[in-house]
Design a protein around this motif. Structure first.
Motif, PDB file in Angstrom:
ATOM      1  N   LYS A  27       0.844  -1.191   0.000  1.00 30.52           N
ATOM      2  CA  LYS A  27       0.000   0.000   0.000  1.00 30.52           C
ATOM      3  C   LYS A  27       0.878   1.240   0.000  1.00 30.52           C
ATOM      4  CE  LYS A  27      -3.988  -1.949   2.469  1.00 30.52           C
ATOM      5  NZ  LYS A  27      -4.829  -1.819   3.659  1.00 30.52           N
ATOM      6  N   GLU A  28       1.901   1.199   0.856  1.00 34.61           N
ATOM      7  CA  GLU A  28       2.783   2.346   0.931  1.00 34.61           C
ATOM      8  C   GLU A  28       3.503   2.548  -0.400  1.00 34.61           C
ATOM      9  OE1 GLU A  28       5.185   1.377   4.249  1.00 34.61           O
ATOM     10  OE2 GLU A  28       3.735   2.078   5.721  1.00 34.61           O
ATOM     11  N   ALA A  29       3.822   1.428  -1.053  1.00 39.79           N
ATOM     12  CA  ALA A  29       4.486   1.535  -2.350  1.00 39.79           C
ATOM     13  C   ALA A  29       3.551   2.182  -3.357  1.00 39.79           C
ATOM     14  CB  ALA A  29       4.919   0.148  -2.835  1.00 39.79           C
ATOM     15  N   THR A  30       2.265   1.797  -3.294  1.00 36.97           N
ATOM     16  CA  THR A  30       1.287   2.403  -4.187  1.00 36.97           C
ATOM     17  C   THR A  30       1.225   3.898  -3.973  1.00 36.97           C
ATOM     18  OG1 THR A  30      -0.027   0.389  -4.192  1.00 36.97           O
ATOM     19  CG2 THR A  30      -1.137   2.403  -4.880  1.00 36.97           C
ATOM     20  N   GLY A  31       1.213   4.280  -2.670  1.00 38.43           N
ATOM     21  CA  GLY A  31       1.188   5.707  -2.367  1.00 38.43           C
ATOM     22  C   GLY A  31       2.460   6.383  -2.832  1.00 38.43           C
ATOM     23  N   ALA A  32       3.575   5.655  -2.726  1.00 39.88           N
ATOM     24  CA  ALA A  32       4.860   6.246  -3.083  1.00 39.88           C
ATOM     25  C   ALA A  32       4.924   6.574  -4.564  1.00 39.88           C
ATOM     26  CB  ALA A  32       5.996   5.295  -2.710  1.00 39.88           C
ATOM     27  N   THR A  33       4.259   5.752  -5.398  1.00 38.24           N
ATOM     28  CA  THR A  33       4.307   6.002  -6.838  1.00 38.24           C
ATOM     29  C   THR A  33       3.589   7.287  -7.193  1.00 38.24           C
ATOM     30  OG1 THR A  33       2.294   4.695  -7.214  1.00 38.24           O
ATOM     31  CG2 THR A  33       4.418   3.531  -7.347  1.00 38.24           C
ATOM     32  N   GLY A  35       3.513   9.780  -4.969  1.00 42.04           N
ATOM     33  CA  GLY A  35       4.088  10.804  -4.101  1.00 42.04           C
ATOM     34  C   GLY A  35       3.322  11.009  -2.819  1.00 42.04           C
ATOM     35  N   ASP A  36       2.301  10.192  -2.568  1.00 42.10           N
ATOM     36  CA  ASP A  36       1.480  10.338  -1.372  1.00 42.10           C
ATOM     37  C   ASP A  36       1.889   9.334  -0.301  1.00 42.10           C
ATOM     38  OD1 ASP A  36       0.037  12.312  -2.586  1.00 42.10           O
ATOM     39  OD2 ASP A  36      -1.592  10.997  -3.231  1.00 42.10           O
ATOM     40  N   GLN A  37       1.868   9.769   0.934  1.00 38.68           N
ATOM     41  CA  GLN A  37       2.144   8.873   2.057  1.00 38.68           C
ATOM     42  C   GLN A  37       0.829   8.296   2.559  1.00 38.68           C
ATOM     43  OE1 GLN A  37       4.441  10.597   5.173  1.00 38.68           O
ATOM     44  NE2 GLN A  37       4.069   8.915   6.592  1.00 38.68           N
ATOM     45  N   VAL A  38       0.766   6.971   2.701  1.00 36.54           N
ATOM     46  CA  VAL A  38      -0.459   6.302   3.131  1.00 36.54           C
ATOM     47  C   VAL A  38      -0.629   6.410   4.640  1.00 36.54           C
ATOM     48  CG1 VAL A  38      -1.667   4.087   3.303  1.00 36.54           C
ATOM     49  CG2 VAL A  38      -0.477   4.710   1.191  1.00 36.54           C
TER      50      VAL A  38
END
Length: 272
Positions: A27-33, A35-38
């Protein structure tokens, strides 16, 4: 013994929650793509109309939509919801399984000493008594003395009754729910296993309508509470609080909170 029981249940739930959230890195990786922090937001899935699972098993309700409205205006972060039982909610926050709670949490002095709340409240709630329809002997908190009253460990309604018991001539007989489900408690009120239940009238009436229960709210509200979003007491929590408070204020001023309140509760229950 009950405290030990709930602690054990909480540990088991957290272990299960940890397994579910072991995929959090993805999930965090998805957010990272993007630029958002989960930020994982804990809430219940059985507390209508504020937070509950719909027919598609998706979390929805007033609290959910308030957080989504904040998310739309908050750059750099992405909120994702996690269903957590009430008795494990704060333990999940303390252990960083979740980073926020949006679940009709009242800003009590005791909680504000331990946890970080938004300064801006997003809902003004009442505390009322529910009894089997037609019962006349219970109208006030004093009338609950010696009676069997349903309770959820750690919620503000139970804390109110526990505090009252410290000075009561005859203590209220609190019966703590093992399921943590308000619907089951209200069914026990209807069936006579409990004399009463103390909680929010909007949630109570939503459950009564859905389940066609022979229960009613009686007397005057015991107290009024303002609800806030709870964050971890740490630097990141402080950063989020500083970002969320102005957005909540804006959502009040532009009428968004009032609109959501009317949609989900039928009235405007927004703190000033």
């Amino acid at each position: 013994m009950r405290k030990k029981y709930y602690f054990a249940v909480s540990l088991l739930v957290l272990l299960a929650l940890g397994a579910v959230l072991s995929g959090c890195s993805s999930k965090e990786a998805t957010g990272a793509t993007t630029g958002d922090q989960v930020i994982l937001v804990g809430t219940q899935n059985d507390y209508p109309p504020f937070a509950f699972a719909d027919e598609n098993n998706e979390l929805t309700g007033y609290d959910i939509e308030v957080v989504k409205a904040i998310d739309e205006k908050l750059d750099g972060y992405k909120f994702e919801f996690v269903a957590v039982p009430w008795d494990s909610m704060f333990l999940a926050l303390e252990s960083n399984k979740i980073q926020a709670i949006a679940d009709q949490v009242a800003k009590t002095p005791e909680r504000q000493e331990k946890y970080l709340f938004t300064d801006e409240s997003y809902f003004a709630a009442q505390t009322v008594i529910a009894v089997k329809t037609g019962r006349k002997d219970i109208q006030t908190i004093e009338d609950l003395e010696g009676k069997k009253v349903g309770a959820l460990a750690g919620d503000s309604y139970t804390l109110l009754l526990e505090e009252y018991n410290k000075k009561a001539a005859q203590p209220i007989d609190l019966k703590y729910s093992e399921s943590g489900n308000p619907s089951e408690i209200l069914q026990d009120v209807q069936n006579g296993r409990l004399d009463a239940y103390v909680n929010d009238p909007i949630m109570i009436n939503a459950v009564l309508e859905k389940n066609n229960l022979d229960v009613e709210v009686v007397g005057q509200p015991l107290v009024n509470d303002d609800m806030g979003i709870v964050l971890r007491t740490e630097e990141k929590g402080e950063e989020l609080k500083a970002l969320i408070d102005p957005i909540l204020k804006e959502l009040k001023q532009d009428g968004t909170l009032a609109e959501l309140s009317k949609k989900w509760t039928g009235g405007e229950y927004i703190p000033e």
